[in-house]
Design an enzyme around this catalytic site. Structure first.
Site, PDB file in Angstrom:
ATOM      1  N   TYR A 149      18.274  84.027   6.681  1.00  0.00           N
ATOM      2  CA  TYR A 149      18.180  82.651   7.161  1.00  0.00           C
ATOM      3  C   TYR A 149      19.176  82.402   8.294  1.00  0.00           C
ATOM      4  O   TYR A 149      18.815  81.858   9.347  1.00  0.00           O
ATOM      5  CB  TYR A 149      18.421  81.681   6.003  1.00  0.00           C
ATOM      6  CG  TYR A 149      18.203  80.237   6.367  1.00  0.00           C
ATOM      7  CD1 TYR A 149      16.917  79.722   6.487  1.00  0.00           C
ATOM      8  CD2 TYR A 149      19.284  79.383   6.598  1.00  0.00           C
ATOM      9  CE1 TYR A 149      16.707  78.386   6.825  1.00  0.00           C
ATOM     10  CE2 TYR A 149      19.085  78.054   6.938  1.00  0.00           C
ATOM     11  CZ  TYR A 149      17.794  77.564   7.053  1.00  0.00           C
ATOM     12  OH  TYR A 149      17.592  76.250   7.395  1.00  0.00           O
ATOM     13  N   LYS A 153      18.174  81.532  12.315  1.00  0.00           N
ATOM     14  CA  LYS A 153      18.632  80.300  12.967  1.00  0.00           C
ATOM     15  C   LYS A 153      19.544  80.615  14.153  1.00  0.00           C
ATOM     16  O   LYS A 153      19.517  79.899  15.170  1.00  0.00           O
ATOM     17  CB  LYS A 153      19.337  79.394  11.955  1.00  0.00           C
ATOM     18  CG  LYS A 153      18.409  78.834  10.882  1.00  0.00           C
ATOM     19  CD  LYS A 153      17.223  78.065  11.477  1.00  0.00           C
ATOM     20  CE  LYS A 153      16.360  77.416  10.408  1.00  0.00           C
ATOM     21  NZ  LYS A 153      15.227  76.654  10.971  1.00  0.00           N
TER      22      LYS A 153
END
Length: 244
Positions: A149, A153
């Site tokens: 994650y 990002k």
């Protein structure tokens, strides 16, 4: 509500729930024509019932071919919010190929594809536009079990800067919002353990997590003419988490 987006057409991905849903509703209330994209038809049906007049489109943005087919005839779009995302949390030593592929397909690759489609349309029409990519504070700090994650990002943040550089001459602005934990239904479920939440809250000077409205308001600002000189920026909505 001020109709500051009247006459503009907006596309919001991940619009079935949470930040995306409330962003679509806020844009619609502000006068925009809204196309809400989600992979869950039931969420789109309930959104259309709640806000009659919102256009809906059901497609899994992790599927490149399906996305190309669905968006190829979407029509003119002036404002884009790339909000669709997945959070597949695994300890680093247990990260799987499947989790990598799914995360990068949805969190990163779909941003490229959808933004290309919208930007090409803007350039062909000679129209200015604004794109907001929904990132995270996790793009700028390491979080346990968030290897994939955090990485997706971070990739989104740098992609945003390159997009801003290359699309700026076409009068297309591109920015990110980078929130801390947000109190969506999923956020509340994932952070209802006081021991877990207290560790995070202790690092936030304002002493609280973000509400959905906090993020939506930041997105609306970056889409609006009030941020006409802002591009390639990351707007932190983190209560000060990253100041230290």
């Amino acid at each position: 509500m001020e109709r500051s987006f009247a006459g503009r057409r907006a596309l919001v991905t991940g619009a079935g729930k949470g930040i995306g849903r409330d962003t679509a509703k806020a844009l619609f209330a502000s006068g925009a024509q809204v196309v809400a994209v989600s992979r869950t038809q039931e969420d789109l049906v309930s959104l259309a019932q709640e806000c009659p007049g919102i256009e809906t489109l059901c497609v899994d943005l992790g599927d490149w071919e399906a996305t190309e087919r669905s968006l190829s005839t979407i029509g003119p779009v002036d404002l884009l919010v790339n909000n669709a995302g997945v959070a597949l949390l695994q300890p680093f030593l247990e990260v799987t190929k499947e989790a990598c592929d799914r995360s990068f397909d949805v969190n990163y690759r779909s941003v490229i594809q959808v933004s290309q489609i919208v930007s090409r349309g803007l350039i062909a029409r000679g129209s200015p536009g604004a794109i907001v990519n929904v990132s995270s504070q996790a793009s700028q700090c390491a979080l346990k079990d968030h290897a994939i994650y955090c990485s997706t990002k971070s990739a989104m943040d740098m992609l945003t800067k390159v997009m801003a550089l290359e699309l700026g001459p076409h009068k297309i602005r591109v920015n990110t919002v980078n929130p801390t934990v947000v109190m969506t239904a999923m956020g509340k479920a994932n952070w209802n353990d006081s021991k877990k939440s207290e560790a995070m809250l202790s690092r936030i000077p304002l002493g609280k997590f973000a509400e959905v409205e906090d993020v939506v308001n930041s997105i609306l600002f970056l889409l609006s003419d009030r941020s006409a000189m802002t591009t390639g920026s990351a707007l932190l909505v983190d209560g000060g988490y990253l100041v230290g």
